[in-house]
Design a protein around this motif. Structure first.
Motif, PDB file in Angstrom:
ATOM      1  N   UNK A  85     -26.531   7.778  88.438  1.00 45.36           N
ATOM      2  CA  UNK A  85     -25.241   8.328  88.868  1.00 45.36           C
ATOM      3  C   UNK A  85     -24.597   7.462  89.950  1.00 45.36           C
ATOM      4  N   UNK A  86     -25.430   6.720  90.668  1.00 49.61           N
ATOM      5  CA  UNK A  86     -24.898   5.912  91.773  1.00 49.61           C
ATOM      6  C   UNK A  86     -24.273   4.608  91.310  1.00 49.61           C
ATOM      7  N   UNK A  87     -24.376   4.322  90.044  1.00 48.21           N
ATOM      8  CA  UNK A  87     -23.877   3.027  89.553  1.00 48.21           C
ATOM      9  C   UNK A  87     -22.360   2.942  89.726  1.00 48.21           C
ATOM     10  N   UNK A  88     -21.898   1.913  90.445  1.00 47.54           N
ATOM     11  CA  UNK A  88     -20.442   1.802  90.640  1.00 47.54           C
ATOM     12  C   UNK A  88     -19.763   1.227  89.395  1.00 47.54           C
TER      13      UNK A  88
ATOM     14  N   UNK B  23     -26.361  -0.566  94.425  1.00 45.18           N
ATOM     15  CA  UNK B  23     -27.171  -0.787  95.635  1.00 45.18           C
ATOM     16  C   UNK B  23     -28.329   0.205  95.787  1.00 45.18           C
ATOM     17  N   UNK B  24     -28.076   1.507  95.588  1.00 45.14           N
ATOM     18  CA  UNK B  24     -29.229   2.427  95.698  1.00 45.14           C
ATOM     19  C   UNK B  24     -30.353   2.054  94.722  1.00 45.14           C
ATOM     20  N   UNK B  25     -29.955   1.607  93.532  1.00 46.51           N
ATOM     21  CA  UNK B  25     -30.971   1.206  92.550  1.00 46.51           C
ATOM     22  C   UNK B  25     -31.722  -0.039  93.027  1.00 46.51           C
ATOM     23  N   UNK B  26     -30.987  -0.937  93.658  1.00 43.78           N
ATOM     24  CA  UNK B  26     -31.629  -2.160  94.166  1.00 43.78           C
ATOM     25  C   UNK B  26     -32.624  -1.817  95.272  1.00 43.78           C
TER      26      UNK B  26
ATOM     27  N   UNK C 147     -33.976 -11.313  82.769  1.00 43.62           N
ATOM     28  CA  UNK C 147     -32.783 -10.818  83.458  1.00 43.62           C
ATOM     29  C   UNK C 147     -32.545 -11.591  84.754  1.00 43.62           C
ATOM     30  N   UNK C 148     -33.648 -11.948  85.427  1.00 42.51           N
ATOM     31  CA  UNK C 148     -33.526 -12.754  86.649  1.00 42.51           C
ATOM     32  C   UNK C 148     -32.893 -14.109  86.337  1.00 42.51           C
ATOM     33  N   UNK C 149     -33.362 -14.726  85.267  1.00 40.42           N
ATOM     34  CA  UNK C 149     -32.828 -16.032  84.868  1.00 40.42           C
ATOM     35  C   UNK C 149     -31.331 -15.924  84.574  1.00 40.42           C
ATOM     36  N   UNK C 150     -30.946 -14.827  83.920  1.00 44.85           N
ATOM     37  CA  UNK C 150     -29.539 -14.648  83.547  1.00 44.85           C
ATOM     38  C   UNK C 150     -28.706 -14.044  84.681  1.00 44.85           C
ATOM     39  N   UNK C 151     -29.370 -13.712  85.787  1.00 49.13           N
ATOM     40  CA  UNK C 151     -28.702 -13.074  86.931  1.00 49.13           C
ATOM     41  C   UNK C 151     -28.031 -11.766  86.538  1.00 49.13           C
ATOM     42  N   UNK C 152     -28.684 -11.010  85.662  1.00 48.21           N
ATOM     43  CA  UNK C 152     -28.188  -9.672  85.309  1.00 48.21           C
ATOM     44  C   UNK C 152     -28.846  -8.686  86.282  1.00 48.21           C
ATOM     45  N   UNK C 153     -28.226  -8.540  87.471  1.00 52.27           N
ATOM     46  CA  UNK C 153     -28.919  -7.904  88.594  1.00 52.27           C
ATOM     47  C   UNK C 153     -29.209  -6.431  88.373  1.00 52.27           C
ATOM     48  N   UNK C 154     -28.272  -5.729  87.770  1.00 48.59           N
ATOM     49  CA  UNK C 154     -28.550  -4.305  87.531  1.00 48.59           C
ATOM     50  C   UNK C 154     -29.702  -4.118  86.544  1.00 48.59           C
TER      51      UNK C 154
END
Lengths: 237, 501
Positions: free
Chosen positions: A34-37, A210-213, B35-42
């Motif tokens: 839900x926190x995903x912007x 960010x919360x997910x990170x 994903x790290x290689x592709x910089x797909x951070x989410x």
């Protein structure tokens, strides 16, 4: 006779704790999603409206049985009008051989061949209305599209196909629907005789959740710590 | 009398389930690195959340529940059944976090579909999914097809005796070499060899189809994992029809057939025992049913007028028949074509092909050719007994490594499983009928789920009611485990509640 022993209260407590942990983790995951912007650029393609009322002229979805001559054996010389993929897939026989207009987003790859190129053109809401799902989170069902053969250098019109980082170029094509295209091994296709770019590709931004990170970082550290701890415990065993 | 499991039993089961979950966590690290290689951070963080949770659970069970007790049959069966229920949960977490699923049930559905190599999908807007998540989906086929338990066997097990029951519980009963761990390692050796050869072939076919080199490699790897493991996921919604290439389809057909062969058969071919392979009863049964069904599909397509061109009829018919019979589920036409364009005979034959499946101890689902063959042999034997003199001793035999007599116990076991599969297909269809779908479409979709195939006639949708989605999930689960491990889990649950010490 053997009796069924009572369960120790500690067992109940352990199960309740386990259930609580599961619920907390589930709630955490739901919160992370839900926190995903979302940063939603404008995806609506002008000129691609009225998708719900496009198929003037096609009145019957009846399947022509083998051995029964079709009423129109020759393709229509005149443009039938705009069609949608869902309607064509629903009644491929009704559109077979007709010249149509079709609008869709180029998806994935342009499969370049000697005398043209194959593209997949999607006309679902993600392509023409609301944009790719990851950019807004508004669910509109499965993808829907048609395979289109772009004759000659028509494929040069395509600058950027759609994918995870792009809503791709949107093409308006005119061509004949072939229910069983012999050049495609019997696939349902449109063989485009003309095409133009109706809307150029739109890049998608992927703002970091960010919360997910933060959660990922904390959980990763915990996991790493446990792996190290377990290794040490294993050495002691 | 039901005997209640003791704490040590539960501890042993949890310990091994933890190992499998740990394996799932490590599996998630592969797309995470990509994903790290592709910089797909989410995607990096979504995969890190899923992987970390799995690793934490896996390591906690290792630390807290360590035991060196051996597993008995019931432990093995229950461990497998639980692992196949919980494994997809951890796979579903990063999928759910992608925003491509309307709810966790849908993500769990796809995770179960991936691991059971079914290929049915509830993902929405697949065509814009990130590359790392595409790899995850296809990798789930690879892990599930080879058997997630096998991962545990090959990497973490210290003793074959401890984990042999897990191997059988997972629907595999073909020990290629006497030692179960060496068998597992042989399976991965075969898979990795095919991975290199198959990906190369698909890469070249992709280039021929018009893909750019980098994209051809991406498609090649993903399609290989889905084809060889008879999965059915594809990077794009139009499945194999996306490529518009007869060469690409031909390579995929070869890989699907390879996936439909048992690892025992691969072992024979590996050792150059081609004559032995040709005499194999199960392979002959498979060849017979495949030939008959393909012929009937082609006749049905001809009668329906779906394809006027003989080449097109052959290409579409053969590909779909192979895809259905091997339990892969790749499509070269829209799902609506089965209902709107293919007439009656061809879709009916596709349903039968899906129901039968390929060889036992392969990555395919369905009833399996050996059971169908044994049942057919038994019927023929009984007919011969009826017409033979009373004093005649009528036996049926078949060749599998050596000549074997068909025993009544074998027949009973085969027919039990066949009946269970039929009930599974029928039960799922009845649920779909309850929700308003016609019986023919419901049967098609239900069989596809129960036999872990993945072809769809359009019944499955993100808008389906939850009970229908869970019915399909249950079908995929039961079909993959071939019932017994799941039944053991239910029995264990009952014993925990009602059992006596």
């Amino acid at each position: 006779m053997t009796t069924r022993p009572s369960i120790h209260p500690r067992t109940y407590v352990q199960w309740i704790i386990a259930l609580g942990v599961v619920l907390v983790v589930a709630a955490l995951i739901a919160q992370l999603r839900a926190a995903k912007p979302h940063e939603t650029p404008e995806f609506l393609v002008e000129g691609a409206e009225n998708v719900d009322d496009p198929d003037a002229g096609i009145v019957s979805c009846e399947r022509t049985l083998p051995g029964v001559p079709k009423e129109e054996d020759e393709p229509d010389a005149e443009l039938l009008g705009r069609v949608t993929s869902s309607r064509v897939l629903e009644c491929p026989d009704a559109f077979d051989g007709h010249l149509v207009t079709y609008i869709g987003e180029v998806i994935g790859d342009v499969l370049q061949r000697d005398d043209g190129a194959w593209v997949l053109l999607n006309d679902d809401p993600y392509a023409l209305e609301v944009g790719p799902l990851a950019s807004h989170g508004e669910f509109r069902g499965y993808n829907s599209g048609l395979a289109v053969w772009l004759e000659g250098d028509l494929a040069d019109l395509v600058d950027q196909p759609g994918g995870p980082d792009w809503r791709g170029d949107v093409l308006l094509v005119e061509g004949a629907v072939l229910r069983t295209d012999p050049e495609d091994g019997g696939g349902l296709t449109i063989r485009a005789s003309d095409a133009k770019v109706l809307a150029e590709a739109v890049p998608l931004s992927h703002p970091v959740n960010r919360p997910q990170a933060v959660a990922a970082g904390l959980l990763s550290l915990t996991a790493l710590g446990l792996v190290v701890f377990e290794r040490m415990a294993a050495r002691r065993r | 009398m039901l005997i209640r499991p003791e704490r040590d039993d539960l501890r042993l089961i949890a310990f091994y389930v933890g190992k499998v979950i740990y394996g799932i966590g490590l599996l998630l690290l592969i797309p995470l690195v990509y994903a790290l290689v592709l910089a797909e951070w989410n995607d990096v963080t979504a995969l890190a959340v899923g992987a970390s949770l799995a690793i934490i659970i896996g390591r906690l069970t290792e630390v807290r529940l360590y035991t060196n007790h051996a597993l008995d049959w019931s432990h093995g069966m229950v461990t497998v059944a639980l692992a196949w229920l919980l494994g997809p949960v951890f796979l579903a977490i990063p999928l759910y976090l992608t925003d491509h699923y309307a709810g966790f049930t849908d993500a769990f559905f796809d995770a179960m579909s991936g691991l059971t190599t079914s290929g049915l999908a509830l993902i929405q807007d697949l065509d814009h999914l990130s590359d790392a998540m595409q790899v995850l989906r296809h990798l789930s086929h690879f892990a599930g097809g080879q058997g997630i338990i096998i991962v545990v066997l090959t990497v973490f097990a210290s003793s074959a005796a401890q984990v042999g029951t897990l191997y059988v519980g997972e629907g595999r009963d073909d020990r290629i070499v006497p030692n179960v761990i060496r068998t597992a390692r042989f399976i991965y050796l075969v898979a990795l060899t095919y991975l290199v050869v198959g990906t190369t072939a698909l890469f070249l076919a992709g280039l021929h189809a018009g893909l750019r080199p980098g994209r051809a490699l991406f498609h090649g790897v993903n399609i290989f994992m889905a084809a060889f493991d008879t999965g059915g996921f594809a990077p794009y919604s139009s499945s194999i029809g996306y490529y518009h290439s007869a060469v690409f389809e031909a390579v995929v057909i070869v890989l699907m057939v390879a996936g439909g062969l048992s690892f025992g058969m691969h072992f024979q071919l590996w050792r150059g025992r081609n004559a032995e392979a040709a005499r194999d009863f199960e392979l002959r049964t498979l060849a017979t049913t495949f030939s008959a069904i393909t012929l009937l599909v082609l006749i049905g397509l001809g009668r329906s007028g779906a394809y006027t061109d003989a080449g097109a009829l052959f290409r579409k018919g053969v590909f779909t028949a192979v895809s259905a019979h091997t339990g892969t589920g790749f499509a070269v036409n829209a799902s609506t074509a089965f209902a709107n364009d293919w007439g009656l005979i061809a879709p009916a034959m596709i349903v039968i092909a899906m129901a039968l499946g390929a060889m036992a101890s392969s990555t395919a689902g369905g009833m399996k050719a050996i059971r169908v063959g044994i049942a057919a042999k038994a019927v023929l034997r009984d007919i011969r007994r009826v017409i033979a003199p009373d004093s005649a001793v009528v036996l049926a035999s078949y060749h599998q490594k050596f000549r074997r007599i068909v025993t009544d116990a074998q027949v009973r076991a085969a027919i039990t499983i066949l009946v269970l599969y039929l009930l599974l297909y029928l039960g799922g269809a009845l649920v779909a009928v309850y929700y308003g779908y016609s019986f023919d479409k419901a049967m098609f979709e239900s069989t596809s789920a129960g036999a872990n195939v993945g072809l769809s006639i359009g019944v499955l949708s993100p808008d389906n009611p939850l009970p229908l989605k869970w019915t399909f999930i249950l079908q995929m689960y039961l079909g993959r485990l071939e019932f017994m491990a799941a039944f053991a889990l239910i029995g264990y649950g009952v014993a925990m509640v009602r059992g006596k010490l």
